[in-house]
Write a protein that holds these residues in place. Sequence first.
Motif, short mmCIF file in Angstrom:
data_model
loop_
_atom_site.label_atom_id
_atom_site.label_comp_id
_atom_site.label_asym_id
_atom_site.label_seq_id
_atom_site.Cartn_x
_atom_site.Cartn_y
_atom_site.Cartn_z
N UNK A 40 1.26 19.11 8.20
CA UNK A 40 -0.02 18.90 7.53
C UNK A 40 -0.66 17.57 7.88
N UNK A 41 0.17 16.55 8.04
CA UNK A 41 -0.33 15.18 8.07
C UNK A 41 -0.23 14.50 9.42
N UNK A 42 -0.01 15.29 10.47
CA UNK A 42 0.21 14.68 11.77
C UNK A 42 -0.96 13.78 12.18
N UNK A 43 -2.20 14.21 11.96
CA UNK A 43 -3.34 13.39 12.36
C UNK A 43 -3.35 12.06 11.61
N UNK A 44 -3.04 12.08 10.33
CA UNK A 44 -2.99 10.84 9.54
C UNK A 44 -1.88 9.94 10.04
N UNK A 45 -0.72 10.54 10.31
CA UNK A 45 0.43 9.75 10.73
C UNK A 45 0.22 9.16 12.12
N UNK A 46 -0.49 9.88 13.00
CA UNK A 46 -0.82 9.31 14.31
C UNK A 46 -1.71 8.07 14.13
N UNK A 47 -2.64 8.17 13.19
CA UNK A 47 -3.53 7.05 12.92
C UNK A 47 -2.76 5.84 12.38
N UNK A 48 -1.83 6.08 11.45
CA UNK A 48 -1.04 4.98 10.89
C UNK A 48 -0.13 4.36 11.94
N UNK A 49 0.40 5.18 12.83
CA UNK A 49 1.22 4.64 13.93
C UNK A 49 0.35 3.76 14.83
N UNK B 151 0.84 -1.20 0.00
CA UNK B 151 0.00 0.00 0.00
C UNK B 151 0.87 1.25 0.00
N UNK B 152 0.32 2.32 -0.58
CA UNK B 152 0.89 3.64 -0.33
C UNK B 152 -0.12 4.40 0.54
N UNK B 153 0.29 5.54 1.08
CA UNK B 153 -0.52 6.14 2.14
C UNK B 153 -1.82 6.75 1.64
N UNK B 154 -1.87 7.29 0.41
CA UNK B 154 -3.14 7.84 -0.08
C UNK B 154 -4.21 6.77 -0.07
N UNK B 155 -3.88 5.59 -0.60
CA UNK B 155 -4.84 4.50 -0.65
C UNK B 155 -4.79 3.67 0.64
N UNK B 156 -3.68 3.71 1.32
CA UNK B 156 -3.53 2.91 2.53
C UNK B 156 -4.31 3.45 3.71
N UNK B 157 -4.35 4.77 3.87
CA UNK B 157 -5.07 5.35 5.00
C UNK B 157 -6.54 4.94 4.98
N UNK B 158 -7.27 5.10 3.87
CA UNK B 158 -8.66 4.64 3.89
C UNK B 158 -8.77 3.14 4.10
N UNK B 159 -7.76 2.37 3.68
CA UNK B 159 -7.78 0.94 3.94
C UNK B 159 -7.70 0.64 5.42
N UNK B 160 -6.82 1.33 6.11
CA UNK B 160 -6.69 1.14 7.55
C UNK B 160 -7.92 1.69 8.26
N UNK B 161 -8.49 2.79 7.74
CA UNK B 161 -9.75 3.31 8.29
C UNK B 161 -10.83 2.24 8.20
N UNK B 162 -10.90 1.56 7.07
CA UNK B 162 -11.91 0.51 6.90
C UNK B 162 -11.67 -0.64 7.88
#
Length: 910
Positions: free
Chosen positions: A150-159, A86-97
């Motif tokens: 810009x992306x701290x909230x996303x990166x916290x979620x991925x962590x 995965x890359x993060x653009x597509x990966x973030x919604x994947x992890x959200x799911x």
Amino acid sequence: MGKIPDTLTTLEVGNQQYHYYSLPKAADALGNIDRLPKTLKILLENQLRFGDDESVDQEDIQALVDWQKEGKSSREIGYRPARVLMQDFTGVPGVVDLASMRAAVEKLGEDPARINPLSPVDLVIDHSVMVDKFGNAAAFQENVDIEMQRNRERYEFLRWGQQAFDNFSVVPPGTGICHQVNLEYLGRAVWTKEQDGQTFAYPDTLVGTDSHTTMINGLGVLGWGVGGIEAEAAMLGQPVSMLIPEVVGFKLNGKLREGITATDLVLTVTEMLRKKGVVGKFVEFYGDGLKDLPLADRATIANMAPEYGATCGFFPVDDETLNYMRLTGREDDQIALVEAYSKAQGLWREPGDEPVFTDSLSLDMDEVEASLAGPKRPQDRVALKDMAAAFDKFMQEDTSADTTAKGKLSSEGGQTAVGVERSFKHDTSQAVKLNDKDFSLDPGAVVIAAITSCTNTSNPSVMMAAGLLARNARQKGLTTKPWVKTSLAPGSKVVTDYLAAANLSDDLNALGFNLVGYGCTTCIGNSGPLPDEIEKAINSGDLAVASVLSGNRNFEGRVHPLVKTNWLASPPLVVAYALAGNVQCNLTTDPLGQDNDGNPVYLKDIWPSQADIATAVEQVNTEMFRKEYGAVFEGDDTWKAINVPESKVYQWPESTYIQHPPFFEGMEREPDAIEDVENARVLALLGDSVTTDHISPAGSIKPDSPAGRYLQEHGVKPVDFNSYGSRRGNHQVMMRGTFANVRIKNEMLDGVVGGETRHVPSGEQMAIYDAAMKYKEEGTPLVVIAGKEYGTGSSRDWAAKGTRLLGVRAVIAESYERIHRSNLIGMGVVPLQFPEGESRETLGLTGDEEISIAGLSDLSPGGSVKIVIKNDDGERTVDAKCRIDTVNELAYYRHGGILHYVLRKMIGAA
């Protein structure tokens, strides 16, 4: 039904014993497979390994063997890749799911920890860096700092995801592009797994949430891009449902001539295969020309498989594969296993190999000429000598096509000056003052020159060529034109290591090609803003300007909303056009500029020789790879300092980046019955080649757009909007941006470009999102109607998710691109296809019609449904083909989507 043959055997490599499923033993039982394409041998091994008489039976296996009889098969199989990328653009919604699935499982009274990837998943954060700063030594660090802010909230979620889920790893930002990290580090060619105290060996295979996953095919690894939805199902243990593909052989002979690059080769291959027609097919490269084709060149060709339309573009394992694995620091034991296993299984490329193919074509590489592609499709190759003429042709065509278009486009403000007639003529040049320099900005001006993306920045020969050309230009006294925004975004840190080792970094920096980040930048629309003076000049003169980039995508509105012509080129040509400053300059005959003595300097005067390039490439060494990948998952201090909440179920914060999606709201253990569509309205009436870039939110968010208004209502200032891609974990933003591309053309509106529609029956023009919400309030279902090749382009899950959330029940098109069709089904939207000879045009559709669809509760794969089209003149009936092609896809649709099916299955309710 016959019995699946027992093919399990062992292989001794050094002191290690491996268990594997033998293809030669399968051939003894099922029939000779010597001439079966190697890609299908990999699928055959997969079927043998997962044969259970349920998801895989003997007939599936025999169908692959029998494929050789006709070069095709109508058999559907269930294929299970070894891993997911995965890359993060597509990966973030994947992890959200995944996180929302855990919440849904908990709500159903089950243990949320049951939701975990069952196959290894690697997520590489590479799509979030933007070219905000450029042209100076501080640009890289400044862009990194902005990215983290810009992306701290996303990166916290991925962590959180990294610690919460098993079998899931994250490569932090600033490391490289996912495909190059995959090629240089993650890919193994042969995968291994410990099971019951034994080590099993099998082909390294994968699916990825980026269409250019195919780049790994250059390493003899079978992989391709799928939608994020399908990838999530694969990581959760579901087979990828697929028809056994046709395989087109592409024979390569000879060698590239002096001065011709791998980019020229790949653009030629792309043009040839697009003309051939390989959508949905495998392409397998063969021929004795492979022996002299470096693996980096193979990877460049494999990367572009989505551009030539194929599922994959595969190169078999051979000595060059092993050489590359040694160079990139793979362990000796792994390399020995790859050789032994490939030879034992008949997967090794032998001289004179001539597999059976569905069809084939060939290319003598010594016939390839210097090329670019554009202005808005990667398959539209243009010889370098014809570039100026190609731009002139675009000017003439665009003038006639756009004379009624309304408004000027801005990267910030949407439409202005409504009703202005657009024209592009040579007398529209604009005077500009930038950095205390006065100059004229002309049509064809190169305002972006970007060495970017995975396609070419994986390839040392073209990267060194760019550096050497920069050195030669600098020695002649040439400089980049002041209106050009220059950038260098390599695919991995190894690139800057070898450019420095070859003493070429200073030369690139001197021409403004300073490092701006390690990631996918300009090619995906993260080109950042142009200087204000340049934007004003483009708008004032309605100028048709250009970008030249070493990427793989140049669709309308993708690179930058103000740049109408975008040209794919090799890295050295990117540098050359930055020097020339205009695509109307014929680089084969016109000078790039003058030397220190006032003499004209031509491209041929500074183009590096093959000998010089080869000498520079010798600087690339194994220690560079070992150094950069030694701690690839650790990240810098900023990444390490990110707070990670420890919990099985994600505690959704107040965030404009990450929100709990509504896909599982009200979900019960059993699916509801599917209802027919009655009296739906047309949300959009679209033409041919509507891409996922047109459908899915991408690029910048305009303040006056529905998404922009939403963010401002939630306290986000326009300067902090970031991009749609970075906010893919927030369905509220993404659904508002669906069908909102500045270049989309809805045929329901005359002369309007952008994400607008007409609400029926009121006749009011409004944003597509606003219309969809109005229809929702009225209880009106929706359909989208389109032409040929609907959904062309990258695998964007939000092109399907957004469609579903807008209330669209069905898409009716003339034909579909593979990935998007699959994604629509994965979100519970049925793809229907007009019968041969019928279209929106032959039926005279205007978008005012009411559409009813009968037969959805009784679908069969590839069957037909009845569409009733009603307007003021009466009603007509059309028998459309259901493009749910397989039994598995039908199961997903009946459950409301693939994730609903998987979730129910994991808790024993399906």
